[in-house]
Motif scaffolding. Sequence first.
Motif, PDB file in Angstrom:
ATOM      1  N   TYR A 180       0.813  -1.218   0.000  1.00  0.00           N
ATOM      2  CA  TYR A 180       0.000   0.000   0.000  1.00  0.00           C
ATOM      3  C   TYR A 180       0.845   1.265   0.000  1.00  0.00           C
ATOM      4  O   TYR A 180       2.028   1.266   0.336  1.00  0.00           O
ATOM      5  N   SER A 182       0.245   5.474   1.348  1.00  0.00           N
ATOM      6  CA  SER A 182      -0.612   6.315   2.181  1.00  0.00           C
ATOM      7  C   SER A 182      -0.134   7.757   2.056  1.00  0.00           C
ATOM      8  O   SER A 182       0.419   8.335   2.992  1.00  0.00           O
ATOM      9  N   CYS A 190     -10.317   3.359   1.396  1.00  0.00           N
ATOM     10  CA  CYS A 190      -9.234   2.838   0.562  1.00  0.00           C
ATOM     11  C   CYS A 190      -9.685   2.686  -0.888  1.00  0.00           C
ATOM     12  O   CYS A 190     -10.872   2.536  -1.179  1.00  0.00           O
ATOM     13  N   THR A 203      -2.828  -0.662  -3.032  1.00  0.00           N
ATOM     14  CA  THR A 203      -3.964  -0.037  -2.355  1.00  0.00           C
ATOM     15  C   THR A 203      -3.538   1.302  -1.766  1.00  0.00           C
ATOM     16  O   THR A 203      -2.472   1.408  -1.159  1.00  0.00           O
ATOM     17  N   LEU A 205      -4.292   3.959   1.095  1.00  0.00           N
ATOM     18  CA  LEU A 205      -4.973   4.283   2.346  1.00  0.00           C
ATOM     19  C   LEU A 205      -4.816   5.793   2.501  1.00  0.00           C
ATOM     20  O   LEU A 205      -3.769   6.266   2.922  1.00  0.00           O
ATOM     21  N   LEU A 251     -13.710   4.456   7.235  1.00  0.00           N
ATOM     22  CA  LEU A 251     -12.358   4.445   7.779  1.00  0.00           C
ATOM     23  C   LEU A 251     -12.012   5.824   8.313  1.00  0.00           C
ATOM     24  O   LEU A 251     -12.255   6.832   7.640  1.00  0.00           O
ATOM     25  N   GLN A 253      -8.675   7.772   9.414  1.00  0.00           N
ATOM     26  CA  GLN A 253      -7.221   7.766   9.429  1.00  0.00           C
ATOM     27  C   GLN A 253      -6.741   9.099   9.962  1.00  0.00           C
ATOM     28  O   GLN A 253      -7.279  10.150   9.611  1.00  0.00           O
ATOM     29  N   HIS A 287      -2.075   0.436   9.637  1.00  0.00           N
ATOM     30  CA  HIS A 287      -2.399   0.624   8.218  1.00  0.00           C
ATOM     31  C   HIS A 287      -2.290  -0.697   7.466  1.00  0.00           C
ATOM     32  O   HIS A 287      -3.107  -0.999   6.595  1.00  0.00           O
ATOM     33  N   VAL A 291      -5.359  -2.459   5.326  1.00  0.00           N
ATOM     34  CA  VAL A 291      -5.234  -2.776   3.903  1.00  0.00           C
ATOM     35  C   VAL A 291      -5.403  -4.267   3.660  1.00  0.00           C
ATOM     36  O   VAL A 291      -6.074  -4.683   2.701  1.00  0.00           O
TER      37      VAL A 291
END
Length: 304
Positions: A180, A182, A190, A203, A205, A251, A253, A287, A291
């Motif tokens: 992933y 971020s 995501c 992916t 995030l 989500l 974050q 994280h 994911v």
Amino acid sequence: MSGEPTDSAPWQWPEPVWRAKVDHVRAGRRMAPAQWPGGARCAVALSFDSDHETNELRDGGGSVARLSWGQYGARVGMPRILPILARHSVPASFFVPAVTALLHPDEQRRVIAEGHEIGLHGWIHERNSLLPIDAERDLMLRAAEVIERVCGVRPVGVRTPSWDHGPGTLAVIRDMGLLYDSSLMADEDCYELLLDGEPTGVTELPVDWIRDDAPYFLMDRFGSSRPYTPPDAVFDIFRREFDLAHEEGGLFQLTMHPHIIGARSRIWILDEMIRHMAAHKVWFATHRQVVEHVVAACPVDMKE
């Protein structure tokens, strides 16, 4: 992205040029699972960018005062942050430049020993989006080797130091086999990253400046930037972001920095946010864990 004119203004670009810029790195399918582990209503992914001294070093600076501010993150911020996470049994992700890991190896080993994740954050917090592709690739590979050597764990995710991608960043991430990124902001849930229209298997995030302590508190004593938001107002912003994420079943974050959030007048924000969120049915996860869950819950053939 070939055929880009070098001597024309943006309003003079032909459509293929601006479309190529927009489509180079793009959000693909949304990866929002129907449910979270343990029947949780919302997933919470706390993160810390352990920049420490690299904020000054990356531009070739040698300000003793700014280096000492970075050392504060390791000397004071982290020793305040880690006990709070331990007291609440909450895991988090720490994004660490390789130079930080070399300067403070015991800190990184403690982070891993206490059940947290360490992800890539560049070599020396360089402005990666301005680097030539080969230089960025070399620094990412070297950084991954350092983190693995110091921590004993190979990182699976990255947060770019610039919170941005250059022309080759996503290809480097994909080719390294990272799970992933971020660093980008196309959604709050995501999503899969597309490179020139093709799925990468990486992916995203997503982050956002709204959910970051730095814009509210950073100061430049020689410039015009001064902290203008009181800590209780920052807490209110973070809380409202979480409350709607919980209501939507999505989500939440959050990004913090040890040399910023670790101050006496601010560290309570972390403690109170965890208390507030823990009063709801949430899943606290790194994280990586988030994911891994969304990848398993949202296979490629799943409709958006």
